[in-house]
Design an enzyme around this catalytic site. Structure first.
Site, short mmCIF file in Angstrom:
data_model
loop_
_atom_site.label_atom_id
_atom_site.label_comp_id
_atom_site.label_asym_id
_atom_site.label_seq_id
_atom_site.Cartn_x
_atom_site.Cartn_y
_atom_site.Cartn_z
CD GLU A 212 -3.00 17.11 31.12
OE1 GLU A 212 -2.88 17.39 29.92
OE2 GLU A 212 -2.16 17.47 31.98
NE ARG B 140 -1.64 21.71 32.73
CZ ARG B 140 -0.94 22.76 33.10
NH1 ARG B 140 -1.15 23.33 34.27
NH2 ARG B 140 -0.03 23.28 32.30
CG LEU C 279 -9.41 16.92 31.25
CD1 LEU C 279 -10.70 16.36 30.63
CD2 LEU C 279 -8.21 16.03 30.88
CE LYS D 173 -6.47 36.80 26.97
NZ LYS D 173 -5.37 35.98 26.52
CB ALA E 181 7.94 44.22 24.08
CB VAL F 9 17.60 41.10 30.46
CG1 VAL F 9 17.65 40.63 31.90
CG2 VAL F 9 16.46 42.10 30.26
CB THR G 178 12.34 35.87 26.92
OG1 THR G 178 12.53 34.85 27.91
CG2 THR G 178 12.70 37.20 27.54
CG HIS H 218 -24.73 52.42 10.70
ND1 HIS H 218 -23.45 52.92 10.87
CD2 HIS H 218 -25.58 53.36 11.21
CE1 HIS H 218 -23.52 54.12 11.44
NE2 HIS H 218 -24.81 54.40 11.66
#
Ligand code: NAI
Length: 462
Positions: free
Chosen positions: A33, A35, A38, A51, A177, A233, A267, A441
């Site tokens: 990796e 980056r 991780l 999120k 979208a 576009v 897109t 419930h």
């Protein structure tokens, strides 16, 4: 250099999960990796940071729109964008750090750097060449821009730039979208940005159930997002930190322009396999630039496998994770399997959207006789208590056998609710099986049961 049973290239949800399962199965495993941390796109600049921003801005929305009704008086909080960014980063850090911990726990070596495959059985990282009996390509994907549009990650941004804008824009145009466009558009709309979504097709979220598309668009519009559909576009020009976007309406070819502080290009994404040396190695690719694999994730080069966004199928972290576990099992001589018919999809807007299996449109196209059991969250007491009664659960079941074929949810915690239907589908359950299962419930999950009841003699609360 050490010889490994498996070297995984890429530490995203596909790669790190594959590595952990390989190690659990007793294989000597390393992950390449490049980056600094991780977790790949998902943990660093995708699912997880988005999120955090969705959560923070949802809290703001609640304070602005619902607190007073509950007797919680006072001014809604103001936004400190810098602190919100720090919160987002702390969420990322704790998750990426968690994967590092899991690597140590499972004795997985992290080979830091960008890898290539000079020949079968060898992985080069920097100047080092490591031997590996098996290699798993899990290099993921990258944003796909539009021809002629340059992403500078300041004024014209991909999802990566959209997570870390210097300040919240006054006006934002979202091109596309799809999932990224709607999630990031929601974040900024809740922060007070004027968000306009420009979409090529005549509907949002391609591939989703039509009723879900219509319902979600209506709800997002109510939250202040504008939609221009059927619009191609043409170009985006930038000057002094502002953007001018030109699009043509497909119905009459008329040309229009929009101004904005920020343009998000959402897109789609494309497989990322740059620098691996796959062409020299002779690895077959599909005509869409994906690594070609057989049913067991093996490429045409012996000992080289591929999973996740780099191969065919939906570009979803959990699909990659499933393939990661399955390919590890295959390499260890077991029976890895992924049920591609039961892979849920979730959009983390508010309300959330979740779906699994067939849409009504697909069933019609297949000429399959089905019934649709639908239940609105208006009939769900728990949802009503938290101002979340918008949306519905729809279960599609075979007309004759009652077997569940698909489900589509717009509503509170839809992304969690969908999983009882996934489990049911894995067991080949009927809608009646769900309907006869006691649901506590008051919970949102009662709406799932009611939709299942709607496939039979009818729901109780509608
Ligand atoms: P997407 O494929 O979901 O949506 C792209 C949208 O852009 C489509 O609606 C398409 O019709 C539109 N489009 C394409 N060209 C256009 C043009 N020239 N003008 C206007 N509209 C145009 O792709 P997205 O949202 O970029 O996401 C990429 C991938 O990442 C997807 O596979 C998605 O599933 C995944 N993802 C999943 C998330 C989740 O599971 N919650 C979150 C974020 C991304």
């Amino acid at each position: 250099m050490a010889a490994y049973d498996v070297i995984v290239i890429g530490a995203g949800p596909g790669g790190y999960v594959a590595a952990i399962r390989c190690a659990q199965l007793g294989l000597k495993t390393a992950v390449v990796e490049g980056r600094e941390t991780l977790g790949g796109t998902c943990l660093n600049v995708g699912c997880i940071p988005s999120k955090a921003l969705l959560h923070a801005t949802h809290q703001l929305h609640e304070a602005e729109h619902n607190f007073a009704t509950m007797g919680l008086k006072g001014k809604a909080p103001s936004v400190d964008w810098k602190v919100m960014q720090e919160y987002k980063q702390s969420v990322v850090d704790s998750n990426t750090g968690g994967i590092e911990f899991l690597f140590k726990k499972n004795k997985i070596d992290w080979l830091k750097g960008w890898g290539s495959i000079p020949s079968a059985g060898k992985v080069k990282v920097g100047d080092d060449v490591h031997e590996a009996k098996n290699i798993i390509i899990a290099t993921g994907s990258e944003p796909a821009s539009l021809p002629g549009i340059e992403i500078d990650e300041k004024t014209v941004v991909s999802s990566t730039g959209a997570l870390s804008l210097a300040k919240t824009p006054k006006k934002m145009i979202v091109v596309g979208a799809g999932v990224i466009g709607l999630e990031m558009g929601s974040v900024y709309a809740r922060l007070g940005t004027e968000v306009t979504v420009v979409e090529f097709l005549d509907h949002i979220t391609p591939g989703m159930d039509k009723e879900v598309q219509r319902s979600l668009q209506k709800l997002l519009k109510k939250q202040g997002m504008e939609f221009i559909l059927g619009a191609a576009v043409q170009s985006v020009e930038t000057a002094r930190g502002k953007a001018k976007l030109t699009y043509k309406l497909r119905k009459d070819d008329s040309e229009h322009q929009l101004d904005a502080d920020t343009v998000l290009i959402a897109t789609g994404r494309k497989p990322y396999t740059d620098g691996l040396g796959l062409a020299d190695l002779g690895v077959e690719m599909t005509d869409r630039g994906q690594v070609k694999t057989d049913d067991h994730w093996a490429t045409n080069v012996k000992g080289v496998y591929a999973i996740g966004d780099a191969i065919t199928g939906p570009m979803l972290a959990h699909k990659a994770e499933d393939e990661g576990m399955a390919v590890a099992e295959v390499i260890a001589g077991k029976h890895g399997h992924v049920n591609y018919g039961v892979i849920p999809g979730v959009i983390y807007t508010h309300p959330e959207v979740a779906s699994v299996g067939k849409t009504e449109e697909q069933l019609k196209d297949e000429g399959r006789k089905y019934k649709a059991g639908k239940f609105s969250f208006m009939g769900n007491a728990r949802a009503k208590a938290i101002f979340a009664a918008d949306g519905f659960v729809k279960i599609l079941a075979d007309k004759e056998t009652d077997r569940i074929l698909g489900a589509h949810i717009v509503g509170p915690a839809a992304g969690d609710l969908i999983h009882e239907i996934c489990v049911a589908m894995e067991f080949g359950a009927s809608a009646q099986d769900l309907a006869l299962t006691c649901h506590a419930h008051p919970t949102y999950s009662e709406a799932v049961r009611e939709a299942a009841l709607a496939c039979g003699d009818g729901p109780i609360h509608s």
